[in-house]
Design a protein around this motif. Structure first.
Motif, short mmCIF file in Angstrom:
data_model
loop_
_atom_site.label_atom_id
_atom_site.label_comp_id
_atom_site.label_asym_id
_atom_site.label_seq_id
_atom_site.Cartn_x
_atom_site.Cartn_y
_atom_site.Cartn_z
N GLY A 11 24.53 34.11 -34.60
CA GLY A 11 24.24 33.15 -35.62
C GLY A 11 25.35 32.13 -35.74
N THR A 12 25.06 31.07 -36.41
CA THR A 12 26.00 29.98 -36.63
C THR A 12 26.77 30.22 -37.92
OG1 THR A 12 24.53 28.44 -35.51
CG2 THR A 12 26.21 27.48 -36.92
N VAL A 13 28.08 30.10 -37.87
CA VAL A 13 28.91 30.20 -39.06
C VAL A 13 29.11 28.79 -39.59
CG1 VAL A 13 31.18 30.86 -39.95
CG2 VAL A 13 30.07 32.26 -38.21
N VAL A 14 28.86 28.60 -40.89
CA VAL A 14 28.97 27.27 -41.48
C VAL A 14 29.89 27.27 -42.68
CG1 VAL A 14 26.64 26.61 -40.76
CG2 VAL A 14 26.99 27.56 -43.04
N THR A 15 30.35 26.09 -43.03
CA THR A 15 31.07 25.86 -44.27
C THR A 15 30.20 24.95 -45.12
OG1 THR A 15 33.20 26.01 -43.16
CG2 THR A 15 33.17 24.91 -45.30
N ALA A 16 29.96 25.34 -46.37
CA ALA A 16 29.20 24.52 -47.30
C ALA A 16 30.14 24.14 -48.42
CB ALA A 16 28.00 25.27 -47.83
N GLU A 17 30.22 22.84 -48.70
CA GLU A 17 31.16 22.35 -49.70
C GLU A 17 30.43 21.45 -50.68
OE1 GLU A 17 35.38 19.89 -49.75
OE2 GLU A 17 34.20 19.96 -47.93
N ARG A 18 30.71 21.65 -51.97
CA ARG A 18 30.14 20.78 -53.00
C ARG A 18 31.05 19.56 -53.13
NH1 ARG A 18 29.62 25.64 -56.69
NH2 ARG A 18 27.64 26.48 -56.09
N THR A 19 30.47 18.38 -53.07
CA THR A 19 31.21 17.14 -53.26
C THR A 19 30.48 16.31 -54.31
OG1 THR A 19 29.99 15.85 -51.62
CG2 THR A 19 31.87 17.15 -50.81
N VAL B 147 27.12 20.53 -45.43
CA VAL B 147 27.09 21.76 -44.62
C VAL B 147 27.57 21.41 -43.21
CG1 VAL B 147 25.64 23.62 -43.73
CG2 VAL B 147 25.16 22.63 -45.97
N THR B 148 28.61 22.12 -42.75
CA THR B 148 29.22 21.84 -41.45
C THR B 148 29.36 23.13 -40.64
OG1 THR B 148 30.58 20.23 -42.63
CG2 THR B 148 31.18 20.67 -40.36
N PRO B 149 28.89 23.15 -39.39
CA PRO B 149 29.12 24.34 -38.55
C PRO B 149 30.62 24.50 -38.29
CG PRO B 149 27.46 22.92 -37.57
CD PRO B 149 28.08 22.16 -38.71
N LYS B 150 31.09 25.76 -38.29
CA LYS B 150 32.50 26.03 -38.03
C LYS B 150 32.88 25.58 -36.62
CE LYS B 150 35.97 29.59 -38.69
NZ LYS B 150 36.23 30.95 -39.11
N ASP B 151 31.99 25.83 -35.67
CA ASP B 151 32.19 25.40 -34.29
C ASP B 151 31.57 24.01 -34.14
OD1 ASP B 151 32.16 24.92 -31.56
OD2 ASP B 151 31.52 26.95 -31.02
N ALA B 152 32.37 23.01 -33.89
CA ALA B 152 31.91 21.63 -33.80
C ALA B 152 30.87 21.43 -32.70
CB ALA B 152 33.10 20.69 -33.58
N LYS B 153 30.77 22.34 -31.75
CA LYS B 153 29.80 22.22 -30.65
C LYS B 153 28.40 22.64 -31.10
CE LYS B 153 33.37 23.26 -27.30
NZ LYS B 153 33.95 24.30 -26.47
N GLU B 154 28.30 23.37 -32.21
CA GLU B 154 27.00 23.84 -32.68
C GLU B 154 26.37 22.82 -33.61
OE1 GLU B 154 26.42 28.02 -33.58
OE2 GLU B 154 28.57 28.31 -33.28
N THR B 155 25.05 22.87 -33.71
CA THR B 155 24.33 22.00 -34.63
C THR B 155 23.39 22.85 -35.48
OG1 THR B 155 22.57 21.61 -33.02
CG2 THR B 155 24.39 20.00 -33.08
N LEU B 156 22.99 22.30 -36.59
CA LEU B 156 22.05 22.98 -37.48
C LEU B 156 20.78 22.15 -37.57
CD1 LEU B 156 24.38 23.92 -40.46
CD2 LEU B 156 23.36 25.49 -38.85
#
Length: 188
Positions: free
Chosen positions: A1-9, A15-24
């Motif tokens: 699975g893809t590991v992501v970071t979700a940040e409230r702004t 929502v950003t994948p931890k690995d920049a090569k992955e996409t959602l």
């Protein structure tokens, strides 16, 4: 699975994948954003109605929080939440002075089983649990505005659904949150 970071702004949830090569997929991003609302809603109940005790307690004593009121309070954000799924205790740790204000030091813990936050259409929570611990100082004199709290929360959840294109999506989430709150009394 893809590991992501979700940040409230201020602009919303990013929502950003931890690995920049992955996409959602757009559907996965929508599902994650639905789980992380950015609106801060005021609670219809006061903390002392949920966590207070009606009898005097000794240092080290524990009591159950008002899970019926807690469930009602959370029902706006989590429809279907039942008081039977909430276990909560409050423990009187002792007295302490904070910023010159005499306080009771309390630890409040709760666990919500079968926790199911709102999901986008087509998604269903298969398993969910939320645990939270708050350690705080509550003024002996209720007219004081001082309140301190250290909070930690952990949410684990698995959900499945289908994207608009029919593709199966499985979400496994673990959200950890830690924070501090300090409200200083107004000097008269």
């Amino acid at each position: 699975g893809t590991v992501v970071t979700a940040e409230r702004t201020k602009e919303g949830v990013v929502v950003t994948p931890k690995d920049a090569k992955e996409t959602l997929s757009e559907e996965a991003v929508k599902a994650l954003k639905a789980l992380l609302p950015i609106e801060k809603k005021e609670s219809p109940s006061k903390d002392d109605e949920i966590f207070a005790t009606k009898v005097k307690r000794k240092v080290g004593e524990s009591w159950a929080a008002n899970t019926e009121l807690m469930a009602k309070d959370l029902a706006k954000d989590f429809p279907g939440l039942k008081k039977e799924n909430i276990a909560s205790t409050v423990k009187f740790i002792g007295n302490k002075t904070v910023s010159g204000v005499e306080c009771f030091e309390l630890v409040m813990e709760f666990t919500i089983k079968d926790f199911a936050p709102p999901m986008p259409p087509g998604f269903k929570v298969e398993k969910g649990e939320m645990k939270a611990t708050l350690k705080g100082a509550v003024p002996v004199d209720p007219s004081s505005l001082l309140k301190t709290a250290d909070m930690s929360m952990e949410l684990t959840m698995t959900a499945k659904g289908k994207a608009d294109d029919g593709q199966e999506i499985a979400l496994t989430m673990k959200i950890e949150n830690k924070g501090k709150r300090l409200t200083i009394p107004i000097k008269k």
